[in-house]
Design a protein around this motif. Structure first.
Motif, PDB file in Angstrom:
ATOM      1  N   ALA A 185     -56.679  19.101 -46.166  1.00 17.74           N
ATOM      2  CA  ALA A 185     -56.906  18.354 -44.921  1.00 17.74           C
ATOM      3  C   ALA A 185     -55.731  18.443 -43.945  1.00 17.74           C
ATOM      4  N   ARG A 186     -54.518  18.350 -44.429  1.00 11.20           N
ATOM      5  CA  ARG A 186     -53.352  18.357 -43.544  1.00 11.20           C
ATOM      6  C   ARG A 186     -52.840  19.781 -43.380  1.00 11.20           C
ATOM      7  N   THR A 187     -52.701  20.220 -42.146  1.00 13.61           N
ATOM      8  CA  THR A 187     -52.197  21.570 -41.879  1.00 13.61           C
ATOM      9  C   THR A 187     -50.698  21.524 -41.620  1.00 13.61           C
ATOM     10  N   PRO A 188     -50.019  22.683 -41.608  1.00 14.34           N
ATOM     11  CA  PRO A 188     -48.589  22.711 -41.278  1.00 14.34           C
ATOM     12  C   PRO A 188     -48.294  22.368 -39.818  1.00 14.34           C
ATOM     13  N   VAL A 189     -49.323  22.322 -38.966  1.00 15.17           N
ATOM     14  CA  VAL A 189     -49.127  21.916 -37.572  1.00 15.17           C
ATOM     15  C   VAL A 189     -49.196  20.395 -37.510  1.00 15.17           C
ATOM     16  N   GLY A 190     -48.167  19.763 -37.012  1.00 16.96           N
ATOM     17  CA  GLY A 190     -48.146  18.308 -36.944  1.00 16.96           C
ATOM     18  C   GLY A 190     -49.338  17.759 -36.177  1.00 16.96           C
ATOM     19  N   GLY A 191     -49.973  16.727 -36.716  1.00 10.51           N
ATOM     20  CA  GLY A 191     -51.078  16.079 -36.028  1.00 10.51           C
ATOM     21  C   GLY A 191     -52.378  16.846 -36.027  1.00 10.51           C
ATOM     22  N   LEU A 192     -52.456  17.942 -36.798  1.00 15.71           N
ATOM     23  CA  LEU A 192     -53.693  18.714 -36.876  1.00 15.71           C
ATOM     24  C   LEU A 192     -54.235  18.670 -38.300  1.00 15.71           C
ATOM     25  N   PHE A 193     -55.504  18.294 -38.408  1.00 13.40           N
ATOM     26  CA  PHE A 193     -56.137  18.129 -39.708  1.00 13.40           C
ATOM     27  C   PHE A 193     -57.434  18.936 -39.769  1.00 13.40           C
ATOM     28  N   LEU A 194     -57.824  19.306 -40.982  1.00 21.03           N
ATOM     29  CA  LEU A 194     -59.083  19.995 -41.225  1.00 21.03           C
ATOM     30  C   LEU A 194     -60.053  19.049 -41.916  1.00 21.03           C
ATOM     31  N   SER A 195     -61.326  19.179 -41.589  1.00 19.26           N
ATOM     32  CA  SER A 195     -62.363  18.331 -42.169  1.00 19.26           C
ATOM     33  C   SER A 195     -63.554  19.185 -42.562  1.00 19.26           C
ATOM     34  N   GLY A 196     -64.388  18.672 -43.465  1.00 18.57           N
ATOM     35  CA  GLY A 196     -65.643  19.344 -43.790  1.00 18.57           C
ATOM     36  C   GLY A 196     -65.643  20.080 -45.105  1.00 18.57           C
ATOM     37  N   VAL A 197     -66.636  20.967 -45.273  1.00 17.94           N
ATOM     38  CA  VAL A 197     -66.872  21.602 -46.566  1.00 17.94           C
ATOM     39  C   VAL A 197     -65.687  22.417 -47.055  1.00 17.94           C
TER      40      VAL A 197
END
Length: 535
Positions: A486-498
């Motif tokens: 969910a948490r990416t190396p870019v601050g404040g950017l997250f991934l969601s879903g399958v």
């Protein structure tokens, strides 16, 4: 059919506001993240490039018939499950589910072998033993391993909410046995557990729910799918469109909104942190944080600024393989389709015992049948459906076909792809009708409408890589990727879903929960404990 009044929580514009979060994509993962953040008091803007929200949960209408595009059977949605309780909480009880019945899947194999998958684990075992009486030991070993493996996945899923920088520790301590289970291919495990080839094929009958054959899929993915349906399949009362209606109302009730026809060009990154998005028309919308729910592969390839394209983590995600593309033949009937053998249960018609024969190819259309036809009758699943005096019902026939078979028409416009494309679609339609009528001949005189959607349709409406139906392929390589969380190396950017969790509606939902939990660990953790864990 009676018309139902829908209170829409979306439009083509969005109010001027200070957004806490922007969620890109309104599939099940994005909607879950947005609704959970809304429950935490966050103001969320959901952006959807399609003219209808919901991703693979949305519906479409033609001549009075309504079809779902991706919700055919969903498990673990009752009050007896954590996911069911959480969905009820996120929708304030507005989303209702109905059982598909004592049998939710029916499998038909060459040689007249027929196996029902019921909503009772004991009955399921009995059905398997009845079909394969000499293989009782293998059946019991398989069922025990599925239960053990599925249980081990809880720690792995939780670890996907933790930062990738700590993967060296969290994957070992939190993911534990789940990660080990994901490192074994389904074919290898099943060869050990079920030496009998026909039994092995029957046990793997539901591989179509995750779209990857045994030689490539992680066994843990198969185990999670099998356990997911252990107590049956369910369908939303009022149709799959109710999922978006109820979840997005939660977002709106908290001061958020969903904007359709809002195609995102890129994520705006300032000083190493996600600060908003830029739309295709150049409009920039600012927010404290950004969640991408369009898929991990699509995020790194399309939305990240150019300076991140050569980063090791984005290249690692970019190297992963999408799940397969598919055809869906949408059928409209007039008449009593129950008399033909249709029911709320899904019918799987296999033309082969070879589970590695996964896709139908364009070159084989005239010479060989599709390896599998997955047949669903949505109108029979929904108790709110009114067939009217003409007894109007819907059906869907699904099989896999790669996007590359449609290469000549990629880049063409939807509904204006040319006569060659229309002829190819008609050829596919005719062959699919021929095959399904051979299995269920009573449907032929009742069929008054047939419309085929292709991988180009999926690519157009969802923009999924390769026209994928399930996001990234659930392979051993996918789950070995430490950046896929969910948490990416870019601050404040997250991934969601399958891609964060697992395939399917509930897999996407879990991925949505993990994104919110990663972004707001304390508040989301408290909410989940009170809303989902139960007393």
């Amino acid at each position: 059919m009676a018309k139902r009044t829908v209170e829409k929580s979306w439009s083509t514009s969005s109010p001027e506001a200070r957004w806490d979060y922007i969620v890109v994509g309104s599939g099940m993962g994005g909607m879950t993240t947005a609704a959970l953040l809304a429950k935490l008091g966050k103001r969320v803007l959901v952006l959807e490039q399609h003219y209808v929200p919901g991703g693979f949960t949305h519906t479409f209408k033609r001549k009075g018939w309504v079809w779902d595009v991706g919700v055919h059977a969903v498990g673990e949605v009752t009050e007896h499950t954590m996911t069911g309780r959480l969905l009820a909480a996120l929708t304030d009880g507005r989303l209702e589910w109905t059982s598909l019945g004592p049998v939710y899947d029916q499998f038909h194999y060459p040689g007249d072998l027929h196996i029902d998958f019921p909503d009772d684990p004991k009955r399921f075992r009995a059905n398997l033993v009845e079909a394969f009486p000499a293989q009782t030991a293998s059946i019991d070993a398989y069922l025990a391993l599925v239960k053990q493996t599925a249980k081990s996945m809880r720690g792995f899923l939780l670890s996907r909410a933790l930062p990738p920088q700590a993967a060296w520790l969290t994957d070992r301590v939190v993911a534990g046995a789940g990660l080990e289970a994901l490192r074994r291919r389904t074919a290898d495990v099943m060869a050990e557990v079920a030496p009998d080839a026909r039994l092995r094929t029957a046990l793997l009958a539901q591989w179509g729910y995750y779209g990857s054959p045994p030689s490539r899929s992680a066994f843990a993915m198969h185990a999670m799918t099998a356990r997911h349906f252990a107590h049956g399949g369910f369908y939303p009362v009022g149709g799959s469109g109710r999922i978006a209606e109820t979840l997005l109302k939660t977002v709106a009730d908290a001061g958020g909104w969903t904007r359709i026809k809002a195609s995102v060009k890129r994520i705006v990154v300032s000083k190493g942190r996600a600060a908003g998005v830029e739309l295709d028309d150049g409009e920039i919308i600012r927010a404290g944080r950004v969640v991408s729910a369009i898929g991990a592969l699509e995020t790194v390839e399309r939305l990240l600024p150019a300076e991140y394209h050569d980063a090791g983590w984005s290249k690692a995600i970019g190297a992963l393989t999408p799940s397969p593309a598919h055809l869906c033949l949408n059928l409209g009937f007039e008449g009593d389709i129950r008399q033909t053998g249709a029911s709320a249960a899904n019918q799987w018609f296999y033309s082969t015992w070879d589970v590695e024969n996964e896709v139908w190819r364009a070159r084989d259309v005239d010479d060989a049948p599709a390896p599998v036809l997955y047949t669903s009758f949505p109108s029979l699943k929904d108790p709110a459906h009114d067939p009217g005096p003409k007894q109007r019902h819907t059906g869907e026939v699904v099989t896999f076909m790669p996007l590359e078979d449609f290469a000549p028409w990629r880049g063409s416009r939807w509904m204006k792809r040319g006569e060659d494309y229309d002829r190819f679609k008609q050829r596919l339609t005719d062959r699919l009708l021929e095959q399904i009528f051979a299995q269920m001949p009573g449907l032929e005189p009742l069929t008054v409408h047939a419309e085929l959607s292709t991988p180009l349709s999926t690519e157009h409406f969802t923009r999924s890589a390769g026209g994928a139906i399930y996001g990234l392929e659930p392979s051993v390589e996918r789950y070995a990727n430490r950046w896929l969380r969910a948490r990416t190396p870019v601050g404040g950017l997250f991934l969601s879903g399958v891609d964060v969790a697992s395939v399917g509606v509930i897999g996407a939902m879990v991925g949505g929960v993990l994104a919110a939990l990663s972004a707001e660990p304390v508040a989301a953790g408290r909410y989940l404990k009170s809303a989902a864990m139960g007393p």
